[in-house]
Design a protein around this motif. Structure first.
Motif, mmCIF file in Angstrom:
data_model
loop_
_atom_site.group_PDB
_atom_site.id
_atom_site.type_symbol
_atom_site.label_atom_id
_atom_site.label_comp_id
_atom_site.label_asym_id
_atom_site.label_seq_id
_atom_site.Cartn_x
_atom_site.Cartn_y
_atom_site.Cartn_z
ATOM 1 N N GLU A 158 0.826 -1.204 0.000
ATOM 2 C CA GLU A 158 0.000 0.000 0.000
ATOM 3 C C GLU A 158 0.865 1.261 0.000
ATOM 4 N N MET A 159 1.974 1.212 0.720
ATOM 5 C CA MET A 159 2.877 2.348 0.754
ATOM 6 C C MET A 159 3.495 2.602 -0.621
ATOM 7 N N LEU A 160 3.890 1.533 -1.313
ATOM 8 C CA LEU A 160 4.446 1.673 -2.660
ATOM 9 C C LEU A 160 3.414 2.254 -3.621
ATOM 10 N N GLN A 161 2.199 1.800 -3.497
ATOM 11 C CA GLN A 161 1.137 2.325 -4.367
ATOM 12 C C GLN A 161 0.891 3.805 -4.094
ATOM 13 N N ASP A 162 0.965 4.211 -2.848
ATOM 14 C CA ASP A 162 0.817 5.632 -2.514
ATOM 15 C C ASP A 162 1.949 6.454 -3.131
ATOM 16 N N LEU A 163 3.166 5.923 -3.082
ATOM 17 C CA LEU A 163 4.293 6.622 -3.687
ATOM 18 C C LEU A 163 4.072 6.797 -5.185
ATOM 19 N N ARG A 164 3.604 5.751 -5.846
ATOM 20 C CA ARG A 164 3.309 5.830 -7.294
ATOM 21 C C ARG A 164 2.271 6.916 -7.586
ATOM 22 N N GLU A 165 1.235 6.917 -6.780
ATOM 23 C CA GLU A 165 0.150 7.883 -7.003
ATOM 24 C C GLU A 165 0.619 9.323 -6.803
ATOM 25 N N HIS A 166 1.686 9.502 -6.050
ATOM 26 C CA HIS A 166 2.253 10.848 -5.843
ATOM 27 C C HIS A 166 3.392 11.147 -6.808
ATOM 28 N N GLY A 167 3.537 10.311 -7.825
ATOM 29 C CA GLY A 167 4.490 10.606 -8.892
ATOM 30 C C GLY A 167 5.899 10.105 -8.682
ATOM 31 N N VAL A 168 6.150 9.370 -7.603
ATOM 32 C CA VAL A 168 7.482 8.823 -7.367
ATOM 33 C C VAL A 168 7.683 7.590 -8.255
ATOM 34 N N VAL A 263 19.286 4.356 8.794
ATOM 35 C CA VAL A 263 19.607 2.957 9.051
ATOM 36 C C VAL A 263 18.505 2.367 9.918
ATOM 37 N N VAL A 264 17.907 1.267 9.446
ATOM 38 C CA VAL A 264 16.844 0.597 10.189
ATOM 39 C C VAL A 264 17.138 -0.892 10.235
ATOM 40 N N GLU A 265 16.498 -1.581 11.143
ATOM 41 C CA GLU A 265 16.702 -3.025 11.263
ATOM 42 C C GLU A 265 15.886 -3.797 10.240
ATOM 43 N N THR A 266 14.681 -3.310 9.951
ATOM 44 C CA THR A 266 13.777 -3.995 9.028
ATOM 45 C C THR A 266 13.097 -2.988 8.115
ATOM 46 N N MET A 267 12.534 -3.486 7.019
ATOM 47 C CA MET A 267 11.762 -2.610 6.133
ATOM 48 C C MET A 267 10.537 -2.056 6.853
ATOM 49 N N THR A 268 9.977 -2.825 7.754
ATOM 50 C CA THR A 268 8.830 -2.347 8.526
ATOM 51 C C THR A 268 9.160 -1.039 9.231
ATOM 52 N N GLN A 269 10.384 -0.956 9.768
ATOM 53 C CA GLN A 269 10.811 0.262 10.456
ATOM 54 C C GLN A 269 11.039 1.428 9.495
ATOM 55 N N ALA A 270 11.236 1.112 8.206
ATOM 56 C CA ALA A 270 11.489 2.168 7.225
ATOM 57 C C ALA A 270 10.210 2.793 6.690
ATOM 58 N N ILE A 271 9.081 2.097 6.817
ATOM 59 C CA ILE A 271 7.834 2.579 6.221
ATOM 60 C C ILE A 271 7.470 4.000 6.663
ATOM 61 N N PRO A 272 7.617 4.373 7.941
ATOM 62 C CA PRO A 272 7.294 5.760 8.329
ATOM 63 C C PRO A 272 8.115 6.801 7.577
ATOM 64 N N PHE A 273 9.374 6.488 7.225
ATOM 65 C CA PHE A 273 10.197 7.439 6.485
ATOM 66 C C PHE A 273 9.669 7.624 5.067
ATOM 67 N N PHE A 274 9.191 6.541 4.455
ATOM 68 C CA PHE A 274 8.605 6.646 3.120
ATOM 69 C C PHE A 274 7.316 7.467 3.165
ATOM 70 N N LYS A 275 6.553 7.282 4.205
ATOM 71 C CA LYS A 275 5.288 8.023 4.317
ATOM 72 C C LYS A 275 5.532 9.526 4.397
ATOM 73 N N LYS A 276 6.664 9.908 5.010
ATOM 74 C CA LYS A 276 6.977 11.333 5.114
ATOM 75 C C LYS A 276 7.210 11.968 3.739
ATOM 76 N N ILE A 277 7.622 11.153 2.780
ATOM 77 C CA ILE A 277 7.885 11.662 1.430
ATOM 78 C C ILE A 277 6.626 12.220 0.803
ATOM 79 N N ILE A 278 5.495 11.604 1.112
ATOM 80 C CA ILE A 278 4.246 11.976 0.420
ATOM 81 C C ILE A 278 3.271 12.722 1.341
ATOM 82 N N GLU A 279 3.716 13.058 2.543
ATOM 83 C CA GLU A 279 2.831 13.819 3.432
ATOM 84 C C GLU A 279 2.654 15.249 2.959
#
Length: 279
Positions: A158-168, A263-279
Protein backbone atom coordinates in the motif's frame (compact mmCIF):
# COMPACT_ATOMS: atom_id res chain seq x y z
CA UNK A 1 17.76 12.95 3.41
CA UNK A 2 19.05 15.53 0.97
CA UNK A 3 15.90 15.95 -1.15
CA UNK A 4 12.51 14.34 -1.48
CA UNK A 5 13.32 11.65 -4.06
CA UNK A 6 11.77 11.47 -7.50
CA UNK A 7 13.03 7.90 -7.96
CA UNK A 8 13.42 5.12 -5.38
CA UNK A 9 15.59 2.11 -6.23
CA UNK A 10 14.88 -1.05 -4.25
CA UNK A 11 16.92 -4.19 -3.86
CA UNK A 12 14.90 -7.43 -3.77
CA UNK A 13 16.31 -10.10 -1.45
CA UNK A 14 16.50 -9.00 2.15
CA UNK A 15 14.74 -5.75 1.28
CA UNK A 16 11.29 -6.44 -0.17
CA UNK A 17 10.77 -9.46 2.07
CA UNK A 18 12.13 -10.48 5.44
CA UNK A 19 11.97 -14.29 5.22
CA UNK A 20 15.24 -16.12 5.93
CA UNK A 21 14.17 -19.79 6.07
CA UNK A 22 15.46 -20.44 2.53
CA UNK A 23 19.08 -20.00 3.63
CA UNK A 24 19.17 -23.42 5.30
CA UNK A 25 17.88 -24.93 2.06
CA UNK A 26 20.70 -23.15 0.19
CA UNK A 27 23.29 -24.34 2.71
CA UNK A 28 22.04 -27.91 2.31
CA UNK A 29 22.45 -27.73 -1.46
CA UNK A 30 26.01 -26.45 -1.01
CA UNK A 31 26.83 -29.09 1.60
CA UNK A 32 25.58 -31.93 -0.59
CA UNK A 33 28.02 -30.95 -3.35
CA UNK A 34 31.04 -31.19 -1.04
CA UNK A 35 32.96 -34.44 -0.44
CA UNK A 36 31.28 -36.50 2.27
CA UNK A 37 34.19 -36.05 4.70
CA UNK A 38 33.80 -32.25 4.57
CA UNK A 39 30.04 -32.00 4.97
CA UNK A 40 29.93 -32.14 8.77
CA UNK A 41 32.58 -29.46 9.29
CA UNK A 42 30.92 -27.31 6.63
CA UNK A 43 27.62 -27.40 8.51
CA UNK A 44 29.25 -26.69 11.85
CA UNK A 45 31.14 -23.68 10.51
CA UNK A 46 28.10 -22.40 8.62
CA UNK A 47 26.05 -22.41 11.82
CA UNK A 48 28.82 -20.69 13.77
CA UNK A 49 29.10 -18.00 11.08
CA UNK A 50 25.32 -17.60 10.96
CA UNK A 51 25.38 -16.89 14.70
CA UNK A 52 28.30 -14.46 14.43
CA UNK A 53 30.70 -16.82 16.20
CA UNK A 54 33.14 -17.46 13.35
CA UNK A 55 35.90 -15.45 11.69
CA UNK A 56 33.67 -15.34 8.62
CA UNK A 57 30.95 -12.84 9.36
CA UNK A 58 28.66 -10.42 7.61
CA UNK A 59 30.46 -7.17 6.85
CA UNK A 60 33.78 -8.74 5.94
CA UNK A 61 35.29 -9.64 2.56
CA UNK A 62 36.47 -13.14 1.63
CA UNK A 63 39.58 -13.35 -0.52
CA UNK A 64 38.98 -16.71 -2.20
CA UNK A 65 42.48 -17.20 -3.61
CA UNK A 66 44.30 -16.36 -0.37
CA UNK A 67 41.58 -17.87 1.86
CA UNK A 68 41.64 -14.76 4.03
CA UNK A 69 38.86 -12.76 5.65
CA UNK A 70 39.32 -9.03 5.37
CA UNK A 71 38.13 -5.93 7.18
CA UNK A 72 38.15 -3.08 4.70
CA UNK A 73 37.20 0.56 4.54
CA UNK A 74 36.61 2.13 1.15
CA UNK A 75 38.35 -0.95 -0.36
CA UNK A 76 41.52 -0.38 1.72
CA UNK A 77 42.23 -3.50 3.78
CA UNK A 78 42.66 -2.63 7.45
CA UNK A 79 42.82 -6.13 8.93
CA UNK A 80 43.14 -9.66 7.61
CA UNK A 81 42.45 -12.99 9.32
CA UNK A 82 43.18 -16.60 8.56
CA UNK A 83 40.20 -18.97 8.60
CA UNK A 84 40.98 -20.03 12.18
CA UNK A 85 40.87 -16.42 13.36
CA UNK A 86 44.61 -15.76 13.48
CA UNK A 87 45.24 -12.09 12.67
CA UNK A 88 47.92 -11.15 10.16
CA UNK A 89 50.42 -8.51 11.23
CA UNK A 90 50.01 -5.01 9.86
CA UNK A 91 53.17 -5.53 7.84
CA UNK A 92 51.69 -8.66 6.24
CA UNK A 93 48.46 -6.85 5.49
CA UNK A 94 50.32 -3.99 3.81
CA UNK A 95 52.39 -6.41 1.74
CA UNK A 96 49.42 -8.45 0.56
CA UNK A 97 47.09 -5.50 -0.05
CA UNK A 98 49.17 -2.40 -0.85
CA UNK A 99 46.37 -0.90 -2.98
CA UNK A 100 42.59 -0.78 -3.01
CA UNK A 101 40.99 -4.17 -3.53
CA UNK A 102 38.41 -4.79 -6.24
CA UNK A 103 35.30 -6.42 -4.82
CA UNK A 104 33.56 -8.68 -7.32
CA UNK A 105 31.34 -11.76 -7.46
CA UNK A 106 34.06 -14.34 -8.06
CA UNK A 107 37.37 -13.84 -6.25
CA UNK A 108 36.91 -11.01 -3.72
CA UNK A 109 33.52 -11.59 -2.13
CA UNK A 110 31.69 -9.06 0.00
CA UNK A 111 29.84 -10.93 2.74
CA UNK A 112 27.07 -8.36 2.74
CA UNK A 113 24.13 -10.64 3.52
CA UNK A 114 23.20 -14.19 4.46
CA UNK A 115 23.49 -15.49 0.89
CA UNK A 116 27.27 -15.20 1.13
CA UNK A 117 27.74 -16.89 4.49
CA UNK A 118 27.20 -20.54 3.48
CA UNK A 119 28.69 -19.88 0.04
CA UNK A 120 32.01 -18.65 1.44
CA UNK A 121 32.19 -21.55 3.88
CA UNK A 122 31.65 -23.92 0.95
CA UNK A 123 34.31 -22.18 -1.16
CA UNK A 124 36.77 -22.49 1.74
CA UNK A 125 36.19 -26.23 1.71
CA UNK A 126 36.88 -26.50 -2.00
CA UNK A 127 33.50 -26.09 -3.70
CA UNK A 128 33.81 -24.60 -7.18
CA UNK A 129 32.13 -21.38 -8.19
CA UNK A 130 30.12 -23.33 -10.75
CA UNK A 131 28.73 -25.70 -8.13
CA UNK A 132 28.02 -22.77 -5.84
CA UNK A 133 26.05 -21.02 -8.56
CA UNK A 134 24.11 -24.20 -9.24
CA UNK A 135 23.18 -24.40 -5.56
CA UNK A 136 21.96 -20.80 -5.75
CA UNK A 137 19.81 -21.57 -8.79
CA UNK A 138 18.38 -24.65 -7.06
CA UNK A 139 17.42 -22.49 -4.12
CA UNK A 140 15.77 -19.92 -6.36
CA UNK A 141 13.88 -22.73 -8.08
CA UNK A 142 12.65 -23.88 -4.67
CA UNK A 143 11.55 -20.34 -3.87
CA UNK A 144 9.41 -20.42 -7.01
CA UNK A 145 7.42 -23.42 -5.83
CA UNK A 146 4.09 -23.27 -3.96
CA UNK A 147 5.79 -24.99 -1.02
CA UNK A 148 7.88 -21.89 -0.35
CA UNK A 149 5.65 -19.53 1.61
CA UNK A 150 6.53 -15.86 1.88
CA UNK A 151 5.35 -13.38 4.48
CA UNK A 152 4.39 -10.00 3.09
CA UNK A 153 5.56 -6.90 4.93
CA UNK A 154 2.49 -5.31 6.48
CA UNK A 155 1.33 -2.14 4.66
CA UNK A 156 4.35 -2.22 2.32
CA UNK A 157 2.43 -2.77 -0.91
CA UNK A 158 0.00 0.00 0.00
CA UNK A 159 2.88 2.35 0.75
CA UNK A 160 4.45 1.67 -2.66
CA UNK A 161 1.14 2.32 -4.37
CA UNK A 162 0.82 5.63 -2.51
CA UNK A 163 4.29 6.62 -3.69
CA UNK A 164 3.31 5.83 -7.29
CA UNK A 165 0.15 7.88 -7.00
CA UNK A 166 2.25 10.85 -5.84
CA UNK A 167 4.49 10.61 -8.89
CA UNK A 168 7.48 8.82 -7.37
CA UNK A 169 9.10 6.40 -9.83
CA UNK A 170 9.88 2.95 -8.41
CA UNK A 171 12.75 0.79 -9.67
CA UNK A 172 13.76 -2.76 -8.81
CA UNK A 173 17.50 -3.47 -9.07
CA UNK A 174 18.49 -7.02 -8.13
CA UNK A 175 21.35 -9.39 -8.78
CA UNK A 176 18.90 -12.26 -9.07
CA UNK A 177 17.66 -13.72 -12.38
CA UNK A 178 14.37 -12.54 -13.86
CA UNK A 179 12.22 -15.71 -13.83
CA UNK A 180 12.47 -16.50 -10.12
CA UNK A 181 12.48 -12.82 -9.15
CA UNK A 182 9.18 -12.33 -10.96
CA UNK A 183 7.69 -15.31 -9.12
CA UNK A 184 8.84 -13.85 -5.80
CA UNK A 185 7.35 -10.47 -6.71
CA UNK A 186 4.08 -12.20 -7.59
CA UNK A 187 4.03 -14.01 -4.25
CA UNK A 188 4.52 -10.62 -2.58
CA UNK A 189 1.85 -9.06 -4.84
CA UNK A 190 4.42 -6.52 -6.03
CA UNK A 191 4.71 -7.63 -9.66
CA UNK A 192 3.07 -4.48 -11.08
CA UNK A 193 4.24 -1.71 -8.74
CA UNK A 194 7.62 -0.99 -10.35
CA UNK A 195 8.08 1.37 -13.28
CA UNK A 196 11.36 -0.34 -14.19
CA UNK A 197 12.95 -3.68 -13.25
CA UNK A 198 16.63 -4.54 -13.67
CA UNK A 199 17.61 -8.18 -13.14
CA UNK A 200 21.10 -9.73 -13.04
CA UNK A 201 22.32 -6.33 -11.91
CA UNK A 202 25.88 -7.48 -11.11
CA UNK A 203 26.16 -5.28 -8.04
CA UNK A 204 28.54 -3.92 -6.80
CA UNK A 205 30.63 -4.12 -9.99
CA UNK A 206 27.98 -2.40 -12.13
CA UNK A 207 25.97 -0.52 -9.51
CA UNK A 208 27.13 2.89 -10.74
CA UNK A 209 26.33 1.96 -14.35
CA UNK A 210 22.84 0.86 -13.34
CA UNK A 211 22.20 4.13 -11.53
CA UNK A 212 23.40 6.07 -14.54
CA UNK A 213 20.89 4.14 -16.65
CA UNK A 214 18.12 4.87 -14.14
CA UNK A 215 18.96 8.59 -14.00
CA UNK A 216 18.83 8.81 -17.79
CA UNK A 217 15.59 6.81 -18.02
CA UNK A 218 13.73 9.14 -15.67
CA UNK A 219 15.68 12.32 -16.46
CA UNK A 220 16.69 12.99 -12.87
CA UNK A 221 19.85 14.00 -11.03
CA UNK A 222 21.52 11.57 -8.65
CA UNK A 223 20.50 13.66 -5.64
CA UNK A 224 16.88 12.99 -6.65
CA UNK A 225 17.36 9.22 -6.30
CA UNK A 226 16.97 7.19 -3.11
CA UNK A 227 18.69 3.79 -2.91
CA UNK A 228 17.23 1.20 -0.52
CA UNK A 229 18.89 -2.12 0.27
CA UNK A 230 20.35 -4.46 2.87
CA UNK A 231 23.86 -4.75 1.42
CA UNK A 232 26.03 -1.71 2.19
CA UNK A 233 28.65 -2.45 -0.46
CA UNK A 234 26.13 -3.35 -3.18
CA UNK A 235 23.41 -0.75 -2.74
CA UNK A 236 24.54 1.98 -0.36
CA UNK A 237 28.20 2.90 -0.85
CA UNK A 238 28.07 3.24 -4.69
CA UNK A 239 24.89 5.30 -4.43
CA UNK A 240 26.41 7.57 -1.79
CA UNK A 241 29.41 8.24 -4.01
CA UNK A 242 27.05 9.37 -6.79
CA UNK A 243 25.21 11.71 -4.41
CA UNK A 244 22.04 9.65 -3.91
CA UNK A 245 20.13 9.42 -0.65
CA UNK A 246 20.21 6.02 1.04
CA UNK A 247 18.26 3.78 3.40
CA UNK A 248 20.13 0.74 4.75
CA UNK A 249 18.24 -2.29 6.05
CA UNK A 250 20.60 -3.73 8.67
CA UNK A 251 19.12 -6.73 10.54
CA UNK A 252 22.60 -7.83 11.64
CA UNK A 253 23.56 -4.56 13.39
CA UNK A 254 26.92 -4.29 11.64
CA UNK A 255 26.63 -0.65 10.58
CA UNK A 256 26.60 2.72 12.32
CA UNK A 257 24.15 5.60 12.06
CA UNK A 258 26.59 7.20 9.60
CA UNK A 259 26.52 4.22 7.22
CA UNK A 260 23.48 5.65 5.38
CA UNK A 261 21.11 8.60 5.62
CA UNK A 262 18.71 6.29 7.44
CA UNK A 263 19.61 2.96 9.05
CA UNK A 264 16.84 0.60 10.19
CA UNK A 265 16.70 -3.03 11.26
CA UNK A 266 13.78 -4.00 9.03
CA UNK A 267 11.76 -2.61 6.13
CA UNK A 268 8.83 -2.35 8.53
CA UNK A 269 10.81 0.26 10.46
CA UNK A 270 11.49 2.17 7.23
CA UNK A 271 7.83 2.58 6.22
CA UNK A 272 7.29 5.76 8.33
CA UNK A 273 10.20 7.44 6.49
CA UNK A 274 8.61 6.65 3.12
CA UNK A 275 5.29 8.02 4.32
CA UNK A 276 6.98 11.33 5.11
CA UNK A 277 7.88 11.66 1.43
CA UNK A 278 4.25 11.98 0.42
CA UNK A 279 2.83 13.82 3.43
Amino acid sequence: MKLLPKVIVFDLDGTLYEDIHHFNFYAERLRDKLPLQKQEIFWKEYKLAEQGEHTLRIGRVYDVAKDLLLVQQDRIVKEAFKWDGTALSQEEVNQLYPEQITIDLESMLSIGDLWWVPACVAFHHGLSGKSGHRSFLETREFMMTPEFKMNKITNFKEMLQDLREHGVKLVLLTNSPEPDSEVILTKLELQTVFHKKIFNGKKPTLTSNRFEEIALTFNVNYNEILSVGDNWINEILPAQKLGCSTILIDPHHISTDESADIVVETMTQAIPFFKKIIE
